[in-house]
Design an enzyme around this catalytic site. Sequence first.
Site, PDB file in Angstrom:
ATOM      1  N   CYS A 130      39.231   2.925  21.840  1.00 31.97           N
ATOM      2  CA  CYS A 130      39.165   1.466  21.999  1.00 31.97           C
ATOM      3  C   CYS A 130      38.738   1.068  23.411  1.00 31.97           C
ATOM      4  O   CYS A 130      38.406  -0.096  23.650  1.00 31.97           O
ATOM      5  CB  CYS A 130      40.529   0.845  21.705  1.00 31.97           C
ATOM      6  SG  CYS A 130      41.105   1.076  20.017  1.00 31.97           S
ATOM      7  N   CYS A 144      47.369   4.667  18.226  1.00 31.87           N
ATOM      8  CA  CYS A 144      46.423   3.554  18.122  1.00 31.87           C
ATOM      9  C   CYS A 144      46.237   3.212  16.648  1.00 31.87           C
ATOM     10  O   CYS A 144      45.958   4.106  15.837  1.00 31.87           O
ATOM     11  CB  CYS A 144      45.082   3.950  18.749  1.00 31.87           C
ATOM     12  SG  CYS A 144      43.718   2.854  18.286  1.00 31.87           S
ATOM     13  N   LYS A 296      39.897   2.443   5.542  1.00 26.97           N
ATOM     14  CA  LYS A 296      38.920   1.638   6.264  1.00 26.97           C
ATOM     15  C   LYS A 296      37.637   2.418   6.515  1.00 26.97           C
ATOM     16  O   LYS A 296      37.664   3.576   6.915  1.00 26.97           O
ATOM     17  CB  LYS A 296      39.529   1.194   7.599  1.00 26.97           C
ATOM     18  CG  LYS A 296      38.523   0.509   8.533  1.00 26.97           C
ATOM     19  CD  LYS A 296      39.050   0.424   9.950  1.00 26.97           C
ATOM     20  CE  LYS A 296      37.976  -0.026  10.925  1.00 26.97           C
ATOM     21  NZ  LYS A 296      38.412   0.026  12.334  1.00 26.97           N
ATOM     22  N   LYS A 299      33.077   4.293  11.714  1.00 22.60           N
ATOM     23  CA  LYS A 299      32.302   5.404  12.279  1.00 22.60           C
ATOM     24  C   LYS A 299      33.202   6.444  12.926  1.00 22.60           C
ATOM     25  O   LYS A 299      32.926   7.631  12.887  1.00 22.60           O
ATOM     26  CB  LYS A 299      31.285   4.869  13.291  1.00 22.60           C
ATOM     27  CG  LYS A 299      31.854   4.048  14.425  1.00 22.60           C
ATOM     28  CD  LYS A 299      30.742   3.542  15.338  1.00 22.60           C
ATOM     29  CE  LYS A 299      31.256   2.618  16.437  1.00 22.60           C
ATOM     30  NZ  LYS A 299      31.614   1.299  15.940  1.00 22.60           N
TER      31      LYS A 299
END
Length: 635
Positions: A130, A144, A296, A299
Amino acid sequence: MSKQFYITTPIYYVNAEPHIGHAYTTIVADVLNRFHMISPMETFFLTGTDEHGDKIVAAAEETGQSPKEYVDRISGMFKSLWPKLNISYDQFIRTTDLHHQETVRLILSRVKEKGDIYFSEYEGLYCLGCERFYTDRELVDGKCPDHQTEPEVIKEANYFFRMSNYQDWLIEHINQHPDFIRPERYRNEVLSFLSEPLEDLCISRPKSRLKWGITLPFDDDFVTYVWFDALINYVSALGYPEGDQFRKFWPSAQHVIAKDILKPHGIYWPCMLKSAGIEPYQHLNVHGYWNLSQGKMSKSLGNVVSPLELVDVYGLDAFRYFLLRDMVFGLDSSFSEEALVARLNADLANDLGNLVSRSLTMAQKYFEGDLPEPGPSREADEELKRSALELIDIYAGLIEDLALHKALMAIWEVIGKVNRYIDYMAPWVLAKSDRERLATVICHIFETLRIIAALLWPFIPGSAEKIQEQLGLSKKGTDFTLEEIKRWGMGRPVRTITKAPALFPRIEKEKKEQQSKPSAPKKKKAPGLPLISFEDFQKIDLRIGRIREAEAIPGSKKLIKLKIDIGEERTVVAGLKGHYAEEDLIGTEILLVANLAPVKLMGVESHGMLLAASDEAGLHLLVPDASTAPGSRVK
């Protein structure tokens, strides 16, 4: 043209190639831009790429390239993809562009001069994926939430933005402008985060560990944190601070993003704008994730779907239509090729494609392609006309509210009415008995098709323009405004109408025998119960629904037509007559299989199946044990 409309996508991070999630966001922005073009407004559509930060350096090293070589290559992939998806943007910005870097340095200087930037040492939990620090309460089981990795503890001296100075202002602004962040669930999510003290934002990285970035204007030993750099693209693209485009378009700014970047756009960015003396954007429009069976689509998780592969197989507009029709804006949606094929065959080939084909055929067969003047209209004709004209305002309101799937549903409702009108009027019979009446019927069909094609243009522009061409119209695409679309009688063709190839050929799934492969050993199964894999079970999309309307279907002993709210409205036909009274069903919460291919029962198209159990006492609907929000996924 007195009004402006400014729409942006996120600038996509170039640590990997574009995937279907990028395509959806950009297609949504394209639809909104095209809709406002025909509204009509003066529009500006911005997209681009985000090219600085730790992950870019890591990705470049993996390929053996320099960061500059790497970002040039991946940014080029994004830029070349959008025209192939019929996305018509006005500017493609890159954060490596010189004018953008200069704007970032200017805003940093202004924020520091205001006293909102200070230097301090900080120790925190840093997620490389992130590229930001996390607080303990933001982590899920210590990891995370997006990357499922444990952040590392980093201690270093950096520059910080006094974001906490703007917490009270931001809460007040969101409360005073309820549509600032939409849908409402994301507005509430931001307010929930702001209910806790807001920490200041680390906005630099020391060059001792990262050199690939924009150097701070007040300290050559540091580069700018990637988010403080990237967000500024929305104003640098317009020539902030003195550019004419900035003065013209920024007051109408709207951003389209996925929910994973809600915090930077919903908290960092408004605070940055306030500190820099820039008015906040008008709307932040937040959509959900596209999910595959394993979760989800991302990439970083390695489970992405390539847009161009799907376009090559199924066609561009079938791809665009599926994405826009199958995702409720703001909610997650599940992607599968089977669902795409079902949409293509049912909605595009059967409904729209068949309507256009049969209409062109009748005009050519009965009038040699020269559309006649209509005769006196009757009640059925006026009803079709009313439906078509009322659709325009309904459609516009739904798009303004981001209910893109409902706007398409409204169009398809009228498509269904035209098909039923044709069946009821039976032009093939009128051709033998009443030519004047036939002319009236054909003209009402063509006029309604003109409206349908014009309203489809923002969604599937290539196919819409083909329909307009096939109808013999002199105008296409942006040549029509919403006010012109409302003028009944504008659909007179200027050239002879001829039959045309099918707009959307049906996709027939080939059944391939695998005789060359040795057969796998058969698994033992329970008597009478066929076994399925967990992966197969995951394909079933079960949702909580609430029945809004119920009416018996005339002529049927068992069927009831239901209108069900599952976050969107669904029409479902169920064999409940004799087990439940229609009035008793209204308000009932049920379990619905939401991803079945549509089927027609007694002339009514059914989009789903209710779950029920039966025993000697009769049929019993399966219901949740407590009130649950419509659209909630059954786990």
